[in-house]
Scaffold this active site. Structure first.
Site, PDB file in Angstrom:
ATOM      1  N   ASP A  28      33.106  40.581  40.191  1.00  0.00           N
ATOM      2  CA  ASP A  28      31.950  39.948  40.191  1.00  0.00           C
ATOM      3  C   ASP A  28      31.668  39.064  38.877  1.00  0.00           C
ATOM      4  OD1 ASP A  28      31.817  42.187  41.535  1.00  0.00           O
ATOM      5  OD2 ASP A  28      29.812  41.958  42.227  1.00  0.00           O
ATOM      6  N   TYR A  40      21.118  34.353  40.189  1.00  0.00           N
ATOM      7  CA  TYR A  40      22.538  33.991  40.254  1.00  0.00           C
ATOM      8  C   TYR A  40      23.031  33.201  41.808  1.00  0.00           C
ATOM      9  CZ  TYR A  40      24.422  38.062  42.720  1.00  0.00           C
ATOM     10  OH  TYR A  40      24.606  38.956  43.465  1.00  0.00           O
ATOM     11  N   ASP A  61      25.632  38.652  35.223  1.00  0.00           N
ATOM     12  CA  ASP A  61      25.058  37.936  36.429  1.00  0.00           C
ATOM     13  C   ASP A  61      24.058  36.708  36.092  1.00  0.00           C
ATOM     14  OD1 ASP A  61      26.300  39.583  38.220  1.00  0.00           O
ATOM     15  OD2 ASP A  61      24.375  40.862  38.758  1.00  0.00           O
ATOM     16  N   TYR A  65      25.492  49.139  32.589  1.00  0.00           N
ATOM     17  CA  TYR A  65      26.798  49.780  33.155  1.00  0.00           C
ATOM     18  C   TYR A  65      27.749  49.938  31.977  1.00  0.00           C
ATOM     19  CZ  TYR A  65      24.743  48.710  37.516  1.00  0.00           C
ATOM     20  OH  TYR A  65      23.625  48.683  38.835  1.00  0.00           O
ATOM     21  N   ARG A  81      33.958  40.724  49.203  1.00  0.00           N
ATOM     22  CA  ARG A  81      33.322  39.734  48.446  1.00  0.00           C
ATOM     23  C   ARG A  81      33.537  39.825  46.969  1.00  0.00           C
ATOM     24  NH1 ARG A  81      27.980  39.351  49.998  1.00  0.00           N
ATOM     25  NH2 ARG A  81      26.515  40.511  48.328  1.00  0.00           N
ATOM     26  N   HIS A  97      29.844  44.552  32.534  1.00  0.00           N
ATOM     27  CA  HIS A  97      29.149  43.806  33.604  1.00  0.00           C
ATOM     28  C   HIS A  97      27.670  43.723  33.252  1.00  0.00           C
ATOM     29  CE1 HIS A  97      28.827  41.840  37.454  1.00  0.00           C
ATOM     30  NE2 HIS A  97      27.654  42.736  37.737  1.00  0.00           N
ATOM     31  N   LYS A  98      27.012  44.944  32.738  1.00  0.00           N
ATOM     32  CA  LYS A  98      25.582  44.725  32.263  1.00  0.00           C
ATOM     33  C   LYS A  98      25.595  46.080  31.209  1.00  0.00           C
ATOM     34  CE  LYS A  98      23.587  43.937  36.805  1.00  0.00           C
ATOM     35  NZ  LYS A  98      22.675  44.337  37.877  1.00  0.00           N
ATOM     36  N   GLY A 117      36.297  37.831  46.333  1.00  0.00           N
ATOM     37  CA  GLY A 117      36.006  36.356  46.634  1.00  0.00           C
ATOM     38  C   GLY A 117      35.435  36.030  45.294  1.00  0.00           C
ATOM     39  N   TRP A 118      34.419  36.683  44.610  1.00  0.00           N
ATOM     40  CA  TRP A 118      34.002  36.137  43.267  1.00  0.00           C
ATOM     41  C   TRP A 118      35.134  35.837  42.454  1.00  0.00           C
ATOM     42  CZ3 TRP A 118      29.438  34.807  44.008  1.00  0.00           C
ATOM     43  CH2 TRP A 118      28.460  35.544  44.417  1.00  0.00           C
TER      44      TRP A 118
END
Length: 418
Positions: free
Chosen positions: A184, A79, A129, A177, A258, A173-174, A261-262
């Site tokens: 994110d 990414y 991602d 996970y 971050r 997320h994945k 931020g994402w």
């Protein structure tokens, strides 16, 4: 591989429209006016350009092929490249310089095979991602209409249909996970999902997809916002089984810069594609407002920057971090420019942007621009286990020129240059 380097060097030899000419190191300046810094030394990256273009040229110098962005050793579907290339698309639109388009196009050429398969991409991992670089293919397909890009895009879109979800419909997320939503993931998945929907879906199919995009933000607001500060935790585990998860709420223990931020970039970028009449727009803009109010409260009063762990400015080991600061600045200034936030918010964005340039940017003798104090990576769980503690976040690797910072810096710069 030398093509981009040669193009940059050639470009640095002559700048049109600025009244300045560069000479090679072995020759005298041919400028008719007093020699400038550029004309004396023959910079790789001319210093009289705007910051957006200077940083993009610097990235192209560091990473002559776009698959190399973020220090990749071999072509890999990942990414960070897409964030810099998103900036490159806008710099190209502004300047019309073909070398920038070629840099973007080369990414698609190298990573997507003729049959539409993508190098190193594995659909069955359901890693959100890996949707983010689909944004580059959406751009290239629009420009070039190559069948291989359409096939690749359809495959990436099929990941969304199969992505495992929480009981309320939030994307894991994945696959590795389970039951976890990370901030994110909103940036990694939702702008692509919304953009793809805008380009390819119609009627009820499009409405359902846009509703699904907005649902992801609704669930983040429901589960990850701290009522006291308005800040958002890095992640949430619906099962509450992870060692990092709060046993009552399921949230991780800290506010990582971050991660927030994402999330901010996810909101402003999704709004580019969400229809004007979609009821979710008003909600997203309200989320953006409360989010921005919360991050402004933890902005450093002196230098305008943000910390690796947002609410622990004075604690040992904490530091002003470049990727989060760049992402926050981009989110705020784009929100102001697009009318999502009042103009008064520009003050915080400008203070942050000036703080980045003053404290986190360095320029080499050859004109190459560096963005320093970037957190290389941070996550939760996995092996070795990442516990989300304060000590964990402040002890992760710090490096310069991470694409997760240079990309948002280019995007923020473009917004300021409008």
């Amino acid at each position: 591989m030398n093509f981009i380097n040669n193009k940059i060097k050639a470009y640095a030899v002559a700048i049109l429209g600025s009244g300045m000419f560069l000479a090679c190191a072995q020759t005298k300046s041919v400028a008719s006016r007093p020699a400038t810094e550029n004309s004396k030394s023959g910079k790789i990256v001319p210093t009289n350009l705007k910051w957006s273009e200077r940083m993009l040229l610097s990235e192209m110098n560091r990473f002559p092929e776009s698959w190399m962005l973020d220090f990749s050793k071999s072509p890999k579907w990942t990414y960070p490249s897409a964030i810099v290339l998103d900036g490159a698309e806008q710099v190209y639109a502004k300047t019309g310089k073909k070398e920038y388009y070629n840099y973007i196009s080369d990414f698609g050429e190298k990573l997507v095979k003729e049959d539409g398969s993508i190098l190193t991409y594995e659909l069955d991992k359901y890693n959100i991602d890996l949707l983010n670089s689909g944004n580059v293919l959406l751009y290239l397909y629009e420009k070039e209409k190559k069948e291989k890009y359409l096939k690749a895009l359809k495959m990436l879109r099929s990941q969304i249909d199969g992505q495992p979800r929480t009981s309320e419909g939030g994307f894991w997320h994945k696959k590795i996970y389970p039951s976890q939503m990370w901030l994110d993931g909103l940036y990694m998945g939702q702008p692509f999902y919304a953009h793809y929907t805008k380009d390819f879906a119609k009627g009820a199919e499009a409405t359902k997809a846009y509703d699904d995009v907005v649902l992801q933000f609704d669930l983040i607001q429901k589960h990850l916002v701290d009522k006291k500060t308005g800040l958002l935790y890095h992640a949430w585990d619906e099962s509450k089984e992870q060692a990092w998860a709060n046993k009552e709420t399921g949230v991780s223990p800290n506010f990582w810069g971050r991660a927030m931020g994402w999330y901010g970039m996810a909101m402003v970028d999704v709004l580019d594609y969400l229809p004007k009449d979609h009821p979710g727009r008003a909600k997203l803009i309200s989320y953006l407002k409360s989010y921005t109010d919360a991050i402004i409260k933890v902005q450093d009063k002196e230098n305008g920057l943000w910390y690796q762990v947002l609410d622990k400015a004075g604690e040992k080991g904490n530091y002003t971090e470049a990727t989060a600061s760049s992402m926050f600045v981009y989110t705020i200034i784009k929100s102001v420019n697009n009318g999502y936030l009042p103009k008064s918010y520009k003050t915080a964005a400008k203070k942050g942007y000036d703080g980045i340039i003053k404290n986190l940017i360095s320029v080499d003798e050859n004109g190459v621009v560096n963005l320093n104090k970037c957190c290389a990576v941070a996550g939760l769980g996995g092996k070795p286990y990442r516990d989300g503690s304060y000590e964990y976040y402040v002890n992760e690797e710090i490096r310069s020129n991470d694409a997760k910072g240079t990309g948002p810096f280019i995007l923020a710069s473009i917004e300021f240059e409008k």
